[in-house]
Design a protein around this motif. Structure first.
Motif, PDB file in Angstrom:
ATOM      1  N   ILE A  17       0.845  -1.242  -0.160  1.00  0.00           N
ATOM      2  CA  ILE A  17      -0.184  -0.048  -0.031  1.00  0.00           C
ATOM      3  C   ILE A  17       0.781   1.231  -0.122  1.00  0.00           C
ATOM      4  CG2 ILE A  17      -1.833   1.193   1.313  1.00  0.00           C
ATOM      5  CD1 ILE A  17      -2.300  -1.670   2.426  1.00  0.00           C
ATOM      6  N   PRO A  18       0.629   2.169  -1.075  1.00  0.00           N
ATOM      7  CA  PRO A  18       1.687   3.403  -1.094  1.00  0.00           C
ATOM      8  C   PRO A  18       1.129   4.199   0.171  1.00  0.00           C
ATOM      9  CG  PRO A  18       0.256   3.105  -3.126  1.00  0.00           C
ATOM     10  CD  PRO A  18      -0.129   1.954  -2.135  1.00  0.00           C
ATOM     11  N   ALA A  19       2.188   4.833   0.800  1.00  0.00           N
ATOM     12  CA  ALA A  19       1.956   5.464   2.045  1.00  0.00           C
ATOM     13  C   ALA A  19       3.235   6.644   2.171  1.00  0.00           C
ATOM     14  CB  ALA A  19       2.037   4.665   3.231  1.00  0.00           C
ATOM     15  N   ILE A  20       2.996   7.522   2.930  1.00  0.00           N
ATOM     16  CA  ILE A  20       3.870   8.655   3.145  1.00  0.00           C
ATOM     17  C   ILE A  20       4.295   8.781   4.683  1.00  0.00           C
ATOM     18  CG2 ILE A  20       2.307  10.606   2.999  1.00  0.00           C
ATOM     19  CD1 ILE A  20       4.502  12.288   1.728  1.00  0.00           C
ATOM     20  N   VAL A  21       5.535   8.847   4.943  1.00  0.00           N
ATOM     21  CA  VAL A  21       5.945   9.135   6.364  1.00  0.00           C
ATOM     22  C   VAL A  21       5.690  10.371   6.936  1.00  0.00           C
ATOM     23  CG1 VAL A  21       7.733   8.715   8.043  1.00  0.00           C
ATOM     24  CG2 VAL A  21       7.460   6.964   5.974  1.00  0.00           C
ATOM     25  N   GLU A  22       4.847  10.436   8.097  1.00  0.00           N
ATOM     26  CA  GLU A  22       4.931  11.535   8.601  1.00  0.00           C
ATOM     27  C   GLU A  22       5.742  11.917   9.862  1.00  0.00           C
ATOM     28  OE1 GLU A  22       0.562  11.599   9.715  1.00  0.00           O
ATOM     29  OE2 GLU A  22       0.138  12.060   7.733  1.00  0.00           O
ATOM     30  N   ARG A  23       6.239  10.813  10.565  1.00  0.00           N
ATOM     31  CA  ARG A  23       7.186  11.037  11.697  1.00  0.00           C
ATOM     32  C   ARG A  23       7.543   9.759  11.996  1.00  0.00           C
ATOM     33  NH1 ARG A  23       4.821  12.349  17.815  1.00  0.00           N
ATOM     34  NH2 ARG A  23       7.078  12.683  18.506  1.00  0.00           N
ATOM     35  N   VAL A  24       8.682   9.605  12.429  1.00  0.00           N
ATOM     36  CA  VAL A  24       9.263   8.377  13.032  1.00  0.00           C
ATOM     37  C   VAL A  24       9.815   8.589  14.611  1.00  0.00           C
ATOM     38  CG1 VAL A  24      11.180   6.761  12.654  1.00  0.00           C
ATOM     39  CG2 VAL A  24      10.444   7.999  10.624  1.00  0.00           C
ATOM     40  N   ILE A  25       9.139   7.750  15.499  1.00  0.00           N
ATOM     41  CA  ILE A  25       9.536   7.640  16.864  1.00  0.00           C
ATOM     42  C   ILE A  25      10.682   6.690  17.061  1.00  0.00           C
ATOM     43  CG2 ILE A  25       8.546   7.778  19.156  1.00  0.00           C
ATOM     44  CD1 ILE A  25       5.637   8.237  18.060  1.00  0.00           C
ATOM     45  N   ASP A  26      11.824   6.973  17.574  1.00  0.00           N
ATOM     46  CA  ASP A  26      12.469   6.015  18.052  1.00  0.00           C
ATOM     47  C   ASP A  26      12.391   5.280  19.433  1.00  0.00           C
ATOM     48  OD1 ASP A  26      14.658   5.393  15.938  1.00  0.00           O
ATOM     49  OD2 ASP A  26      14.739   7.653  15.768  1.00  0.00           O
ATOM     50  N   ARG A  27      12.285   3.964  19.376  1.00  0.00           N
ATOM     51  CA  ARG A  27      11.993   3.427  20.762  1.00  0.00           C
ATOM     52  C   ARG A  27      13.192   2.511  20.954  1.00  0.00           C
ATOM     53  NH1 ARG A  27       5.400   2.236  20.366  1.00  0.00           N
ATOM     54  NH2 ARG A  27       4.889   4.583  20.836  1.00  0.00           N
TER      55      ARG A  27
END
Lengths: 340, 295
Positions: A285-295
Motif C-alpha cells: 500500500i503506497p504511503a507517506i511517512v509523517e513521523r518516526v519515533i525511536d524506541r
C-alpha cells in the motif's frame, strides 16, 4: 470452589450496568474480567462478593445458590481497589481482623501464628507493627491480599488489584500473585481494564462491553481469534483500513487479503503495529511517512496511506526512514470484519 | 533554620509587610472581639471582691440554675450525639430515596431562629397545643419544666454532631465498612472497631460544640421554660434575670461560671486528645506516605 453466574443483571437507577451475564468459573481457575470503564465488570465482582444485590439471575458457589447469602457469611476474600486497609490498625492487626470477628473462635496464639504465616506468604515479615500509612503502595496491596486470605475464603475477588501502582511494581506483583495462586489453588476472579494485565495473569479472560460478555477464552484464544472488531480494538493498538470484499478477496488499495468468510461489500481490516512492514520500493500500500519515533527496541513509523488513512507500525531499528519519505506498506497478517 | 538572605524575591503572600499586617490584624480583632469581653467578665465578676462573688454564686437560685444547665446538657448531649452518629451513618453509608431531604431536615435548626423553635414547642406541647392536653392528662409537665428545656435544647443542637461527621464520613467512603463486612464482621462490630476509631476526633469536636451550645442556649429555652426563678431558670436565663434586677456584679459572676463551664469542656477535649495521641501513636487517617520501592 466452582462459581456459576446464571444470567445475572443489575440496574442502577436507569443505568443498566449488567445485562444478563452467564459465566462458569472452574475450581482453582484464575479468571480476569476485562473491559472498558462502565462495562459492568466491577459490578459483577461486587455481586459475586455480595456487596451489591443481584436484580435478576442467580450466583452459585458450587451447588449452593449463594445469591441471597449476605456478604459476611459468603466467605469471599475481597481485595479493594484502594486496599481499604484499616488506617488505625497495624499491618498485623489488619490481617488478624477477619479471624478476630469470625464465628469460628481462635485462640490468640493461633491468630498470631496465622498472621506470621501470612506475612511470610506475602513477603512482609517484620512489618507487622507498621501502620498502613507507613508502608508503600505495593506493600499495602500485599497486606490487603493477606487480610483477605486470612479467613480462608472459598473465592478470592480482586478489584483492579494493581491499578494504583507504578508500572514496575505492577509487573512484579503480577508475577507474584500468579505464584501465590498456583501455590494456594484458590478460585480467583479479578477485574481490570488493563489488557496486558489480564493476558499476563489470567488462565481465562472474559471481555465485557456495556454489561455483556463479548468474548471469553484463554489469552491465546482471545488474542489470536477475536470475535469482533471491538475485541481487536480493545486488546491493543491497532490500525484500521477500509477494504472492499469481492468474491472472497478483500482489496485494501495496493494489497489484497483472503476473506473467505466475508460477504461481498465493505469491510474493515485491523492491523497491529507488528503486522505491517515497510519498504521503499515496490509492492504494498503506497504511503507517506509523517513521523518516526525511536524506541528502545524498534522504530515506530506514523504514516498515512494515499487515501489519507493513518497507520502506525513498528520496524526494526536498522531500517533507514525519515519524515516525508514515500514507500510501501506490506501486510503480514490482518483481522477482517464486515464494516460496522 | 537559618535566616534567609533577601536575594530571592518572596513567594506570593510571603512578603514581610504582608505577613506582619495580617498577624497584627488578627491579633487586634481577636483581642477586641474575644479576649477583651471575656476579661471584662472576669474583672467585673470579682469587682466587689471574692466574698461577694462567692456569695452570689452560692445563692440558691444561681446554684439551681447551674444544676439545671448541667442536667440539661447531661441529657441533651448524649441523645444528640447518638442521633448525630446515626444520621451521619445513614446518610453516608446508605443510598435511599429522600436522602438529600434528610440532610436538609437535619440542618434546619441551624437556619431557624431558636425563638421560632421555642414558639413551635409551645404550640405543640402547650395546653392549647396538639399534645399538651394528652401529657397534662398523664400528669407529665413538658412546658415550663425540665422536659421542655431539654427538648428545646435538643432541637437547637440537633445538627452539631451530624454536621461534623457527614463531610468526614463522606470523604472516607464505604470501603472500610465493606472490607470489614466481607471479612465477617457484624454491623455493630464494624461500627465499633472500624468506623468509630476513624471518626472519633470529629465526633469529639461535635460533642464539644453541641455541649457548648446546649449550655449557652438562650432563645428557645427562654420561651419554653417560663423563666421561673429557682425552678426552670437555666444559667443563661438566670444571667439575664440578674442583669434586669440591676445586679450587674451578680450577672457577671454567673456569666463567669457559664464561661468557666465552656472552658472546662474545652480542657476536657484537649485532655482526651492528648490521651489518645499519647497512648498510641496511631495515625487516624492515612498520612502521605514516604515513597519506598517494593522489591
Amino acid at each position: 470452589m466452582k462459581i456459576r453466574l446464571n444470567d445475572i443483571a443489575k440496574t442502577f437507577d436507569d443505568f443498566r450496568a449488567v445485562r444478563g451475564v452467564s459465566l462458569d468459573i472452574e475450581s482453582g481457575e484464575l479468571v480476569a474480567l476485562l473491559g472498558p470503564s462502565g462495562s459492568g465488570k466491577t459490578t459483577i465482582l461486587r455481586m459475586v462478593a455480595g456487596l451489591e444485590y443481584v436484580d435478576e439471575g442467580q450466583i452459585f458457589f458450587g451447588d449452593e445458590d449463594a445469591t441471597s447469602i449476605p456478604v459476611r457469611e459468603r466467605g469471599v476474600g475481597f481485595v479493594f481497589q484502594h486496599y481499604a486497609l484499616f488506617p488505625h490498625m497495624t499491618v498485623g492487626e489488619n490481617i488478624a481482623f477477619g479471624m478476630k470477628v469470625s464465628k469460628t473462635k481462635r485462640t490468640k496464639a493461633e491468630i498470631t501464628a496465622r498472621v506470621a504465616e501470612l506475612l511470610r506468604l506475602v513477603q512482609l515479615e517484620g512489618l507487622a507493627d507498621r501502620f498502613p500509612s507507613q508502608i508503600s503502595g505495593g506493600q499495602r496491596q500485599r497486606v490487603a491480599l493477606a487480610r483477605a486470605l486470612a479467613v480462608d475464603p472459598k473465592v478470592l475477588l480482586l478489584d483492579e488489584p494493581f491499578g494504583a501502582l507504578d508500572a514496575n511494581v505492577r509487573r512484579d506483583l503480577r508475577r507474584w500473585l500468579r505464584e501465590i495462586h498456583s501455590e494456594l489453588g484458590i478460585t480467583t476472579l479479578f477485574v481490570t481494564h488493563d489488557q496486558e494485565e489480564a493476558l499476563d495473569l489470567a488462565d481465562r479472560v472474559v471481555i465485557l462491553d456495556q454489561g455483556q460478555i463479548v468474548q471469553q477464552g484463554t489469552p491465546q484464544e482471545v488474542t489470536r481469534n477475536p470475535d469482533s472488531a471491538f475485541v481487536v480494538r480493545f486488546l491493543g493498538d491497532t490500525n484500521k483500513l477500509s477494504a472492499t470484499v469481492m468474491g472472497g478477496t478483500a482489496d485494501l488499495g495496493g494489497a489484497s487479503l483472503a476473506a473467505p468468510a466475508l460477504p461481498d461489500g465493505k469491510a474493515d481490516a485491523y492491523l497491529r503495529p507488528g503486522d505491517l512492514s515497510w519498504s521503499a520500493t515496490g509492492g504494498g500500500i503506497p504511503a507517506i511517512v509523517e513521523r518516526v519515533i525511536d524506541r528502545p527496541g524498534n522504530r515506530r513509523i506514523i504514516a498515512a496511506t494515499e487515501r489519507g488513512e493513518p497507520l502506525e507500525f513498528d520496524v526494526p531499528p536498522e531500517i533507514v526512514v525519515k519524515a516525508g519519505d514515500r514507500g510501501f506498506v506490506q501486510i503480514e497478517r490482518a483481522q477482517l470484519f464486515a464494516a460496522e | 533554620m537559618s535566616r534567609q538572605t533577601h536575594t530571592k524575591s518572596p513567594r506570593v503572600g510571603d512578603g514581610a509587610l504582608f505577613r506582619r499586617t495580617l498577624i497584627a490584624l488578627t491579633l487586634i480583632a481577636g483581642t477586641v472581639l474575644v479576649v477583651a469581653p471575656l476579661a471584662i467578665i472576669a474583672v467585673q465578676a470579682f469587682s466587689r471582691g471574692f466574698e461577694y462573688f462567692a456569695a452570689t454564686i452560692t445563692d440558691s437560685d444561681t446554684r439551681h440554675a447551674i444544676f439545671l444547665t448541667v442536667v440539661t446538657a447531661l441529657i441533651a448531649v448524649p441523645i444528640n450525639t447518638i442521633f448525630g452518629v446515626a444520621a451521619a451513618w445513614a446518610v453516608t453509608k446508605f443510598d435511599f430515596w429522600g436522602k438529600r431531604f434528610l440532610i436538609v431536615v437535619i440542618e434546619i435548626p441551624f437556619s431557624i431562629s431558636p425563638i421560632v423553635a421555642g414558639v413551635a414547642y409551645l404550640f405543640v406541647y402547650g395546653l392549647q397545643g396538639i399534645f399538651g392536653p394528652m401529657f397534662q392528662d398523664a400528669g407529665i409537665r413538658v412546658l415550663f419544666a425540665l422536659p421542655g428545656i431539654v427538648l428545646a435544647s435538643m432541637f437547637v443542637t440537633a445538627p452539631f454532631v451530624a454536621r461534623e461527621l457527614i463531610p468526614l464520613m463522606q470523604a472516607q467512603g464505604r470501603d472500610l465498612e465493606e472490607a470489614a463486612t466481607s471479612l465477617g464482621a457484624s454491623g455493630f462490630r464494624t461500627f465499633w472497631s472500624v468506623t468509630l476509631p476513624n471518626i472519633k476526633w470529629a465526633l469529639l469536636y461535635g460533642v464539644v460544640l453541641c455541649n457548648a451550645r446546649v449550655m449557652g442556649e438562650f432563645g428557645a429555652v427562654s420561651v419554653v421554660s417560663g423563666n421561673i426563678r429557682g425552678q426552670t431558670n437555666t444559667l443563661p436565663l438566670h444571667i439575664e434575670l440578674l442583669y434586669h434586677d440591676y445586679n450587674t456584679v451578680g450577672a457577671f459572676a454567673a456569666a463567669f461560671i457559664l464561661a468557666g463551664l465552656a472552658v472546662v469542656t474545652i480542657i476536657a477535649k484537649v485532655f482526651l486528645e492528648r490521651q489518645g495521641a499519647g497512648r498510641r501513636a496511631r495515625p487516624t487517617l492515612a498520612a502521605p506516605f514516604v515513597a519506598e520501592k517494593t522489591q
